[in-house]
Design a protein around this motif. Structure first.
Motif, PDB file in Angstrom:
ATOM      1  N   CYS A 141      -9.297  -1.024   7.060  1.00 17.78           N
ATOM      2  CA  CYS A 141      -8.747  -0.158   8.108  1.00 17.78           C
ATOM      3  C   CYS A 141      -9.489  -0.420   9.419  1.00 17.78           C
ATOM      4  CB  CYS A 141      -8.914   1.318   7.740  1.00 17.78           C
ATOM      5  SG  CYS A 141      -7.649   1.961   6.622  1.00 17.78           S
ATOM      6  N   ALA A 142      -8.728  -0.604  10.503  1.00 26.49           N
ATOM      7  CA  ALA A 142      -9.330  -0.841  11.817  1.00 26.49           C
ATOM      8  C   ALA A 142      -8.436  -0.233  12.883  1.00 26.49           C
ATOM      9  CB  ALA A 142      -9.507  -2.331  12.076  1.00 26.49           C
TER      10      ALA A 142
ATOM     11  N   THR B 161      -7.533   6.050  12.262  1.00 30.37           N
ATOM     12  CA  THR B 161      -8.110   5.091  11.318  1.00 30.37           C
ATOM     13  C   THR B 161      -8.968   5.798  10.283  1.00 30.37           C
ATOM     14  OG1 THR B 161      -8.153   3.480  13.139  1.00 30.37           O
ATOM     15  CG2 THR B 161      -9.400   2.934  11.159  1.00 30.37           C
ATOM     16  N   ARG B 162      -9.770   6.745  10.742  1.00 26.43           N
ATOM     17  CA  ARG B 162     -10.602   7.521   9.809  1.00 26.43           C
ATOM     18  C   ARG B 162      -9.743   8.270   8.803  1.00 26.43           C
ATOM     19  NH1 ARG B 162     -11.348  12.685  10.158  1.00 26.43           N
ATOM     20  NH2 ARG B 162     -10.910  12.735  12.396  1.00 26.43           N
ATOM     21  N   LEU B 163      -8.680   8.902   9.259  1.00 26.74           N
ATOM     22  CA  LEU B 163      -7.796   9.650   8.362  1.00 26.74           C
ATOM     23  C   LEU B 163      -7.163   8.732   7.321  1.00 26.74           C
ATOM     24  CD1 LEU B 163      -6.063  12.041  10.929  1.00 26.74           C
ATOM     25  CD2 LEU B 163      -7.638  12.710   9.100  1.00 26.74           C
ATOM     26  N   ALA B 164      -6.747   7.539   7.748  1.00 31.11           N
ATOM     27  CA  ALA B 164      -6.138   6.593   6.811  1.00 31.11           C
ATOM     28  C   ALA B 164      -7.130   6.174   5.735  1.00 31.11           C
ATOM     29  CB  ALA B 164      -5.630   5.372   7.575  1.00 31.11           C
TER      30      ALA B 164
ATOM     31  N   ASP C  56      -3.506   3.643  15.410  1.00 30.10           N
ATOM     32  CA  ASP C  56      -3.645   3.942  16.835  1.00 30.10           C
ATOM     33  C   ASP C  56      -4.810   4.895  17.066  1.00 30.10           C
ATOM     34  OD1 ASP C  56      -3.281   4.216  19.531  1.00 30.10           O
ATOM     35  OD2 ASP C  56      -1.535   5.548  19.389  1.00 30.10           O
ATOM     36  N   GLY C  57      -5.990   4.327  17.286  1.00 27.92           N
ATOM     37  CA  GLY C  57      -7.155   5.137  17.605  1.00 27.92           C
ATOM     38  C   GLY C  57      -8.086   5.337  16.422  1.00 27.92           C
TER      39      GLY C  57
END
Length: 338
Positions: free
Chosen positions: A147-148, A180-183, A175-176
């Motif tokens: 994830c990035a 990314t953290r949530l994913a 997007d942002g």
């Protein structure tokens, strides 16, 4: 006659140059505050604390500018700027300076109308993984999904590193940083990549932060610096030397608690110049003789700023590493105040 015209033309060029140099500082003084662009919701770096006050490492360097210019660290207007809008906001005059989490790169520093000043934080890109997966090294991510944040240098660095080491991977971009953290938290990838400091910061927002670790390798070097517009040399120099004043203070053992005593008693010529005793270095950047004294007294030296926001006794728990003084194995140093 030609000599007279030439002299008049040269005078106009000099006057125009001085006017351009003084632009941002004059605007700041007239407004009564520094408008400082900061990142949204970045614990340790820029965040709203439980008491509603904006705090953090990046915020303290905004406050240092307020202390240097006005003698008051509260003379700062903090403006939360989304990363995708940050450079445009700066170049169009929406903020006077960015103390954001942007890495200094060739392309950003050339042709975009912005200028990086002096690094305040040296970092490197790393990877966060789940402890339960038992991953100990980046090389064990071969074939995994990463994830990035979309359109960032982190995405490009992953491509370079995995290609160089003959590893395969799938990239999942968002997007942002928050997205990314949530994913990652939802299990949509095997690892989350960002600068190590940002992972430590943003990782505080995971459902169970202690269930995750940051792998030991860095795959890049990242210098994080306050950013200004590239058309105002005096303002750029001012921002740069405010940073240097905090580093020089730590080098000399001066902190917010002892600066008054040292200012009154020291016979060291450089300390006296730094603290505005005798020589007036401030006049060259449009500030009072006490500008650096005010920064140190009201905000602190570099070590104080680092430790109270990011250090081992904070939730981020970061070691100084490269951000230690050059005398302690790091790379932080200030040019002479002379």
């Amino acid at each position: 006659m030609r000599a007279g015209i030439f002299a008049l033309g040269a005078a106009l060029v000099v006057a125009g140059s001085l006017g351009a140099q003084a632009g941002t500082l004059d605007d700041v003084k007239q407004r009564g505050s520094v408008v400082c662009g900061v990142a949204p919701n970045n614990p340790g770096f820029s965040f709203a604390s439980a008491d509603g006050e904006n705090r953090g490492f990046d915020v303290d360097f905004c406050k240092a500018l307020g202390a240097a210019i006005f003698g008051d660290p509260a003379k700062v207007t903090l403006k939360v700027v989304q990363p995708r809008d940050a450079f445009t906001t700066l170049t169009t005059g929406g903020v006077d300076v960015l103390t954001h989490r942007f890495s200094w790169t060739f392309n950003r520093d050339n042709g975009g109308g912005i200028e990086f000043t002096q690094p305040v934080f040296f970092d490197g890109q790393a990877f966060m993984v789940r402890k339960a997966d038992g991953i100990k090294s980046v090389k064990e991510l071969d074939g995994g999904t990463i994830c990035a944040a979309q359109g960032t240098t982190t995405e490009l660095n992953v491509a370079d590193y995995f290609r160089e080491h003959g590893l395969t991977y799938k990239i999942a971009t968002f997007d942002g940083t928050d997205a990314t953290r949530l994913a990652y938290d939802e299990g949509r990838c095997d690892a989350w990549t960002n600068d190590r400091g940002s992972l430590a910061s943003r990782g505080q927002g995971l459902k169970n932060p202690t269930d995750h670790i940051i792998l030991p390798e860095n795959i890049s070097k990242e210098a994080i610096s306050p950013i200004v517009r590239d058309n105002d040399p005096q303002w750029s120099h001012l921002v740069k030397w405010v940073v240097f004043s905090t580093i020089a203070a730590e080098e000399r053992g001066i902190n917010s608690a002892n600066v008054d005593e040292i200012r009154a008693a020291s016979t060291d010529p450089e300390i006296k110049r730094l603290l505005g005793v005798g020589d007036d270095l401030g006049q060259k950047i449009g500030l009072s003789p006490e500008w650096a004294y005010n920064v140190i007294k009201q905000v602190g030296n570099y070590g104080e700023i680092f430790e109270r926001n990011l250090g081992t006794e904070t939730p981020l728990g970061l070691e100084r590493g490269l951000n230690a003084l050059w005398t302690n194995g790091g790379v932080m140093m200030a040019p002479p105040f002379r």
